[in-house]
Design a protein around this motif. Structure first.
Motif, mmCIF file in Angstrom:
data_model
loop_
_atom_site.group_PDB
_atom_site.id
_atom_site.type_symbol
_atom_site.label_atom_id
_atom_site.label_comp_id
_atom_site.label_asym_id
_atom_site.label_seq_id
_atom_site.Cartn_x
_atom_site.Cartn_y
_atom_site.Cartn_z
ATOM 1 N N TRP A 24 -13.531 20.651 -12.995
ATOM 2 C CA TRP A 24 -13.822 19.380 -12.329
ATOM 3 C C TRP A 24 -13.769 18.245 -13.341
ATOM 4 O O TRP A 24 -14.231 18.379 -14.479
ATOM 5 N N THR A 25 -13.205 17.099 -12.931
ATOM 6 C CA THR A 25 -13.214 15.893 -13.759
ATOM 7 C C THR A 25 -13.480 14.680 -12.869
ATOM 8 O O THR A 25 -13.259 14.720 -11.652
ATOM 9 N N LYS A 26 -13.928 13.609 -13.474
ATOM 10 C CA LYS A 26 -14.167 12.374 -12.723
ATOM 11 C C LYS A 26 -12.866 11.850 -12.119
ATOM 12 O O LYS A 26 -12.864 11.248 -11.041
ATOM 13 N N LYS A 27 -11.766 12.079 -12.816
ATOM 14 C CA LYS A 27 -10.474 11.587 -12.327
ATOM 15 C C LYS A 27 -10.124 12.202 -10.974
ATOM 16 O O LYS A 27 -9.767 11.488 -10.035
ATOM 17 N N VAL A 28 -10.237 13.510 -10.863
ATOM 18 C CA VAL A 28 -9.856 14.153 -9.600
ATOM 19 C C VAL A 28 -10.927 13.968 -8.537
ATOM 20 O O VAL A 28 -10.680 14.180 -7.347
ATOM 21 N N HIS A 29 -12.124 13.574 -8.958
ATOM 22 C CA HIS A 29 -13.232 13.361 -8.026
ATOM 23 C C HIS A 29 -13.040 12.102 -7.178
ATOM 24 O O HIS A 29 -13.612 11.976 -6.099
ATOM 25 N N ALA A 30 -12.219 11.160 -7.644
ATOM 26 C CA ALA A 30 -12.042 9.879 -6.949
ATOM 27 C C ALA A 30 -11.379 10.085 -5.586
ATOM 28 O O ALA A 30 -10.401 10.824 -5.456
ATOM 29 N N ARG A 31 -11.902 9.408 -4.574
ATOM 30 C CA ARG A 31 -11.384 9.535 -3.208
ATOM 31 C C ARG A 31 -10.305 8.482 -2.923
ATOM 32 O O ARG A 31 -10.296 7.404 -3.521
ATOM 33 N N HIS A 32 -9.427 8.803 -1.961
ATOM 34 C CA HIS A 32 -8.628 7.746 -1.345
ATOM 35 C C HIS A 32 -9.610 6.818 -0.623
ATOM 36 O O HIS A 32 -10.570 7.288 -0.012
ATOM 37 N N PRO A 33 -9.404 5.500 -0.653
ATOM 38 C CA PRO A 33 -10.397 4.580 -0.069
ATOM 39 C C PRO A 33 -10.449 4.651 1.454
ATOM 40 O O PRO A 33 -9.441 4.939 2.107
ATOM 41 N N TYR A 34 -11.631 4.396 2.003
ATOM 42 C CA TYR A 34 -11.793 4.243 3.450
ATOM 43 C C TYR A 34 -11.119 2.951 3.867
ATOM 44 O O TYR A 34 -11.431 1.875 3.354
ATOM 45 N N ASP A 35 -10.149 3.035 4.787
ATOM 46 C CA ASP A 35 -9.335 1.873 5.127
ATOM 47 C C ASP A 35 -8.728 2.086 6.515
ATOM 48 O O ASP A 35 -7.661 2.687 6.646
#
Length: 531
Positions: free
Chosen positions: A342-353
């Protein structure tokens, strides 16, 4: 739990370990431990259905060669230690004097049989046998496991491969695991004969299981429990009432809505922790036409624009606040933070939009949306049905009409493994605490030895397959973790799944119960005391 940087060292430290399994002093006072949750063990055939809840309960009755202690360090159990003879040969010495519940001796023949049984086509445990080439008996208390290449997580895979009595299986015509995709039962489905600290006395599926202490168990444990009564209770209100009335001692899955009342009760306590599981939605990316959809002649879910639109239409913060009542951590990947890779980079979500989601659908040729089947369990994960209801409403805002159907665990998992759902919910824990377990099970194209065993949307990308194959055999930890990050990033870019969150799991219990809260959401009976 094992930090990513110390993962390899933690595995290596076990190779010469000979410590006893869960040694402790038991109380002289016999106690019954009564607990409940929404779901039940799907089967007692320990190589049939890879279900996290079932695996945890199986450990009361069946044992593995190695298992985790309370800090998720690998410890010998039916093994006494292991030695890496060369990069592809692991020698395991076995504990002497161990007997199955029917009195038969545990020997190397049972190990060879059990590991080969876990590699059968009807087994759902191929993800734990991945990389194993063959298992060879050296003598009655020694076996060699030969692998197809270096395998840095083999000992962790072995923690979930439980040992069966070869003769008992042969006698009862259960030499191959029950096929969960069929409705035919074998003897091992409803009966058990392990080496563990508890004996399965009776089991009526979806009603009750009764287990009694094994008087001939080889080990010791820090518990005074001599009888276990487990009751699956689907209805949330009924489960809470059972705890409040004293009918049960512990609830594994109290509803978030009831937690304030339970926390304020003078007779109860609630303990919390982040689970090693990730909840997500899978999508059928294989069939050329989806059943029960108004789109004919093609499958909208094959289009990455459609998948991303469904992703970006989900208001995950609203689900965290309103549906989960804060008992979740939104995520953009398929593994939880305590899992190696696990890394912070892959943890990022596509934004709610929502506006962006509508545009993606229009660009994909569905300006008015479409109809699609949506299947969810209703008694497996915290607020599973409520989460799916909320998502159904969110998708309606972009014109996608999800036809939601919810099923109990016992029928839901065989159904999705028969590829009968267009969109489905799944929660995936990581018993090895290494991302390969998720990558191989969920993202590798469906194949042998655990490849894609829960890739029921049949996502397939040759680049992903190549990455997974390299990760299986890469011995250098730095290089291996870089490959894992690449694979998780590719999943994110492909929108192979729609990640939702990592649950925060509360356990509610009487104040006289002592135990260890575990990230794998297992009630480890070795550490339970009823005061």
């Amino acid at each position: 739990m094992v930090h990513r940087k110390t993962f390899a060292a933690a595995v290596a430290s076990v190779c010469t370990a000979t410590a006893l399994y869960a040694v402790g002093v038991s109380s002289a006072h016999a106690k019954t431990f009564k607990w409940a949750s929404a779901t039940d063990v799907p089967t007692w055939d320990v190589h049939s259905q890879n279900n996290a809840f079932g695996n945890g309960v199986h450990a009361y009755v069946y044992e593995s060669l190695f298992y985790y202690d309370s800090k998720f360090q690998v410890q010998p159990v039916l093994a006494t230690g292991s030695q890496q003879i060369n990069p592809t040969q692991l020698r395991i010495t076995l504990r002497k004097g161990v007997k199955f519940h029917d009195g038969a001796d545990f020997t190397a023949d049972d190990v060879v049989f059990s590991l080969n049984r876990a590699m059968e086509k009807t087994s759902n445990y191929g993800v734990y046998t991945q990389g194993i080439d063959r298992v060879v008996k050296v003598d009655d208390h020694t076996v060699d496991i030969y692998t197809k290449g270096p395998n840095p997580v083999l000992l962790r895979q072995l923690t979930e491969l439980r040992m069966m009595d070869k003769q008992w299986a042969e006698k009862h015509k259960s030499t191959t695991p029950m096929d969960i995709k069929s409705r035919e039962e074998n003897h091992a489905h409803r009966h058990a004969n392990g080496t563990g600290p508890f004996i399965l006395k009776s089991w009526e599926q979806d009603v009750r299981a009764v287990l009694t202490r094994n008087p001939n168990w080889w080990g010791k444990m820090d518990s005074n429990v001599t009888e276990i009564l487990y009751t699956p209770i689907k209805a949330e209100a009924t489960r809470v009432a059972a705890l409040l009335s004293g009918e049960v001692d512990l609830l594994l899955d109290p509803s978030p809505a009831d937690l304030p009342r339970l926390r304020n009760s003078p007779d109860l306590k609630v303990i919390d922790g982040v689970e090693y599981r990730t909840i997500f939605l899978g999508l059928d990316q294989f069939r050329d036409e989806l059943p029960n959809s108004n789109v004919k002649g093609k499958n909208p879910l094959k289009d990455v624009k459609v998948r991303k639109a469904l992703y970006q239409a989900i208001d995950i913060n609203a689900i965290q606040k309103n549906t989960m009542r804060g008992l979740s951590q939104p995520t953009g990947t398929l593994v939880a933070p305590m899992v190696n890779g696990w890394t912070k980079k892959v943890h990022a979500r596509h934004p709610y939009d929502v506006a962006g989601a509508k545009k993606l659908l229009a660009d994909a040729g569905y300006p008015s949306g479409f109809e699609v089947d949506f299947a969810c369990p209703n008694n497996r994960y915290v607020n599973d049905e409520e989460i799916c209801q909320a998502i159904t409403a969110m998708w309606a805002r972009i014109g996608v009409k999800a036809k939601l159907r919810t099923l109990p665990t016992s029928t839901y998992f065989p159904m999705i493994q028969r590829y009968e759902a267009s969109i489905y919910m799944l929660g995936w824990g990581v018993p090895t605490f290494d991302a390969l377990y998720s990558l191989q099970s969920l993202l590798r194209s469906v194949g042998a030895q655990g490849d894609g065993n829960y890739n029921v949307g049949r996502y397939s990308n040759p680049r992903m397959d190549a990455l997974v194959e390299r990760i299986k055999k890469e011995a250098d930890l730095t290089t291996r973790n870089q490959l894992i990050e690449q694979a998780l990033q590719l999943s994110h870019d492909d929108v192979a799944y729609l990640p939702l969150h990592d649950p925060v799991i509360p356990w509610a219990m009487k104040k006289n119960i002592q135990l260890v809260h575990r990230a794998d959401n297992r009630i480890d009976i070795r550490y339970v005391k009823v005061n």
